[in-house]
Design an enzyme around this catalytic site. Structure first.
Site, PDB file in Angstrom:
ATOM      1  N   CYS A 119      14.244  10.996   7.419  1.00 62.23           N
ATOM      2  CA  CYS A 119      13.689  10.442   8.748  1.00 62.23           C
ATOM      3  C   CYS A 119      14.843   9.895   9.669  1.00 62.23           C
ATOM      4  O   CYS A 119      16.130   9.686   8.816  1.00 62.23           O
ATOM      5  CB  CYS A 119      12.641   9.456   8.670  1.00 62.23           C
ATOM      6  SG  CYS A 119      13.364   7.976   8.006  1.00 62.23           S
ATOM      7  N   CYS A 164      16.280  -0.074  10.052  1.00 60.49           N
ATOM      8  CA  CYS A 164      15.727   1.076  10.797  1.00 60.49           C
ATOM      9  C   CYS A 164      14.923   0.277  11.978  1.00 60.49           C
ATOM     10  O   CYS A 164      14.370  -0.724  11.919  1.00 60.49           O
ATOM     11  CB  CYS A 164      14.498   1.681  10.040  1.00 60.49           C
ATOM     12  SG  CYS A 164      13.605   2.822  11.211  1.00 60.49           S
ATOM     13  N   HIS A 208       6.179  -4.574  -0.792  1.00 61.26           N
ATOM     14  CA  HIS A 208       7.233  -3.884  -0.380  1.00 61.26           C
ATOM     15  C   HIS A 208       8.166  -4.549   0.377  1.00 61.26           C
ATOM     16  O   HIS A 208       7.932  -5.201   1.387  1.00 61.26           O
ATOM     17  CB  HIS A 208       6.647  -2.806   0.615  1.00 61.26           C
ATOM     18  CG  HIS A 208       7.500  -1.439   1.038  1.00 61.26           C
ATOM     19  ND1 HIS A 208       8.409  -1.530   1.881  1.00 61.26           N
ATOM     20  CD2 HIS A 208       7.506  -0.276   0.503  1.00 61.26           C
ATOM     21  CE1 HIS A 208       9.167  -0.496   1.821  1.00 61.26           C
ATOM     22  NE2 HIS A 208       8.252   0.556   1.003  1.00 61.26           N
ATOM     23  N   GLU A 242       9.903  -3.724   3.058  1.00 58.55           N
ATOM     24  CA  GLU A 242       9.772  -3.674   4.362  1.00 58.55           C
ATOM     25  C   GLU A 242       8.968  -4.816   4.897  1.00 58.55           C
ATOM     26  O   GLU A 242       8.776  -5.732   5.891  1.00 58.55           O
ATOM     27  CB  GLU A 242       9.313  -2.576   4.766  1.00 58.55           C
ATOM     28  CG  GLU A 242       8.876  -2.379   6.380  1.00 58.55           C
ATOM     29  CD  GLU A 242       8.388  -1.001   6.726  1.00 58.55           C
ATOM     30  OE1 GLU A 242       8.706  -0.029   6.390  1.00 58.55           O
ATOM     31  OE2 GLU A 242       7.377  -1.264   7.801  1.00 58.55           O
ATOM     32  N   CYS A 288       5.251   5.042  11.854  1.00 63.41           N
ATOM     33  CA  CYS A 288       6.129   5.950  12.223  1.00 63.41           C
ATOM     34  C   CYS A 288       5.766   7.436  12.051  1.00 63.41           C
ATOM     35  O   CYS A 288       5.265   7.809  10.967  1.00 63.41           O
ATOM     36  CB  CYS A 288       7.540   5.748  11.203  1.00 63.41           C
ATOM     37  SG  CYS A 288       8.703   6.538  11.636  1.00 63.41           S
ATOM     38  N   SER A 347       9.090   5.042  -4.321  1.00 62.18           N
ATOM     39  CA  SER A 347       9.116   5.335  -2.685  1.00 62.18           C
ATOM     40  C   SER A 347       7.624   5.631  -2.354  1.00 62.18           C
ATOM     41  O   SER A 347       6.995   6.552  -2.764  1.00 62.18           O
ATOM     42  CB  SER A 347       9.934   6.665  -2.477  1.00 62.18           C
ATOM     43  OG  SER A 347       9.397   6.824  -0.892  1.00 62.18           O
ATOM     44  N   ASN A 375       6.490   6.470   0.503  1.00 63.94           N
ATOM     45  CA  ASN A 375       5.936   7.602   1.155  1.00 63.94           C
ATOM     46  C   ASN A 375       5.997   9.037   0.455  1.00 63.94           C
ATOM     47  O   ASN A 375       5.372   9.969   0.533  1.00 63.94           O
ATOM     48  CB  ASN A 375       6.902   7.558   2.488  1.00 63.94           C
ATOM     49  CG  ASN A 375       8.265   8.456   2.406  1.00 63.94           C
ATOM     50  OD1 ASN A 375       8.296   9.737   2.440  1.00 63.94           O
ATOM     51  ND2 ASN A 375       9.352   7.606   2.125  1.00 63.94           N
ATOM     52  N   SER A 432      13.372   9.766   2.122  1.00 65.04           N
ATOM     53  CA  SER A 432      14.664   9.193   1.483  1.00 65.04           C
ATOM     54  C   SER A 432      15.505  10.166   0.739  1.00 65.04           C
ATOM     55  O   SER A 432      16.243   9.758  -0.142  1.00 65.04           O
ATOM     56  CB  SER A 432      14.501   7.835   0.654  1.00 65.04           C
ATOM     57  OG  SER A 432      13.829   6.789   1.447  1.00 65.04           O
TER      58      SER A 432
END
Lengths: 278, 278
Positions: free
Chosen positions: B12, B92, B120, B122, B189, B217, B219, B261
């Site tokens: 991304c 990001c 996580h 984030e 996102c 990960s 995602n 990623s």
């Protein structure tokens, strides 16, 4: 005929408050109908000499003017204040809230979305408080949103106090998926829904339902539509003179509910008359 | 074996940006893994001597320290700034946004609700920006909300950038029904969902799917779970060494997608190896 009243019905807080204010100001006049009930408006006229103005030009020097429960547009209020009249504000506090939210959010640069009937006086009043009138939008359905172009991707939303929460969520969800920020103010009033829940329950157990309220009152019409879902013999009347004996033939139990603008004395007259039917 | 790539896959915007930054700062070190891909981290180490620190105490005088894509907790950043090190922020921008929203909303007295995984990095970073740590709550499901006591009936919400919008709406709807104001920031996102939509479509037309990405990960794991819905022969691998010839027996078309990623050079190695299978 046996009658059973809904566990919640009739006047909400804002209406009780407005009537009390009107009774406290004899010889005044309301700007527009105080509430959606002609009989109660007649009673206030007969017992307290509270009149009714339909236009700002009706107002005369030294009048006492009462702002009705649903509120009035900002510019009308502004104009009233320039006149030599005493202004008494009986706008329901639950309606003042979305007016002030729209004013503040619009001044902070949010696009405004109102969920409600664009013809309803409450909505017209709330809408009027937006500082940017080009960027205030009124919808009844999520599909109405498709054609709206907001000036910002920051949206603030309010709902007409008597609208359904489920539909409000549908509208809000549509906005959330398409905008960076949606500021959702839950301005829907629970009183309406307490009456609705009680009407829904009662209409399941009776074989005829009488809904008492103004025929132009949006919350009364919603009560009627909810009752019709469970009881096909559901009638909307404004007072006991509209009752017809034939409706009650071969019926056993009559449920009664009333809109948020229906006074207890009218409900009592209806109940008395139904009980007099064989 | 014939291979078909998903119409959207891989890196991304935020990841491309972070890698570019790391390549620009040779001999630096990232604070935590820059992205969720060990092979790319190895490449940055080999080609640009970009190291990896797992603890603040690893930082030495005159180091150049790169903040990773997912961001780090506010106090860690504050501590870093007290050290004699050069700090390069590769967080990001789509992650910086919810951090700043949480900071601002918390300082304005809103209770904070984060939709995401509390473990996580984030989410830990975003959470750390709340001024009132007693009134920031993290949920994964609407049912998680039942046990939360918010300090206010004004709630501000953000979502982990890689979460599903449908679930976010469920959580937001629950809040709207119980609170005066819910300020919904759509911080999810789209890049993630473009990859997901493409994976969903492709997995319907192939008889084997290979999902390439970090096994830790979130995602990538979601991509794998979406592919499994349509294609039971869906495998999650980190690189081409994990491919097994037996998976491809009697298969005709292999779909390939990759997490946000996963670098293109790894995807190419995987595609090359699959194509070499008979």
């Amino acid at each position: 005929m046996k009658v059973k009243l809904a566990s919640n019905y009739g006047f909400c807080f804002g209406v009780k408050r407005a009537i009390k204010i009107a009774e406290d100001y004899e010889n005044s006049a309301t700007m527009g109908p105080l509430i959606h009930n002609q009989d109660e408006i007649n009673r206030l006229k007969n017992d307290f000499n509270v009149g009714l103005y339909n236009n700002l030009s009706d107002v005369k020097d030294h009048d006492t003017v009462i702002i009705r429960t649903h509120g009035i547009p900002k510019n009308d209020l502004k104009h009233l204040r320039t006149l030599n009249a005493k202004i008494i504000n009986a706008t329901c506090p639950f309606v003042t809230t979305p007016q002030q939210i729209v004013k503040k959010m619009s001044s902070e640069g949010y696009s405004i979305l109102i969920f409600g009937d664009s013809d309803h006086p409450e909505v017209k009043g709330v809408q009027s408080y937006a500082e940017n009138q080009d960027d205030v939008h009124i919808v009844l359905e999520p599909t109405d949103l498709e054609n709206i172009i907001f000036k910002n991707n920051k949206i603030a939303t309010v709902a007409q106090t008597t609208k359904k929460k489920e539909k409000y969520l549908e509208i809000v969800n549509y906005l959330i998926l398409k905008n960076k920020e949606v500021r959702v103010f839950n301005t829907i009033c629970d009183a309406t829904f307490e009456n609705q829940d009680a009407a829904r329950e009662l209409s399941k157990e009776v074989d005829i339902m009488i809904v008492i309220g103004g025929k132009n009152s949006s919350n009364t019409k919603q009560l009627h539509s909810i009752c019709l879902e469970n009881c096909s013999n559901s009638y909307l009347i404004e007072n006991e003179t509209e009752l017809e004996n034939s409706w009650f033939l071969n019926k056993k139990l009559c449920g009664v509910t009333a809109g948020a603008s229906t006074p207890d004395w009218i409900i009592q007259q209806v109940v008395d008359k139904i009980e007099s039917f064989s």
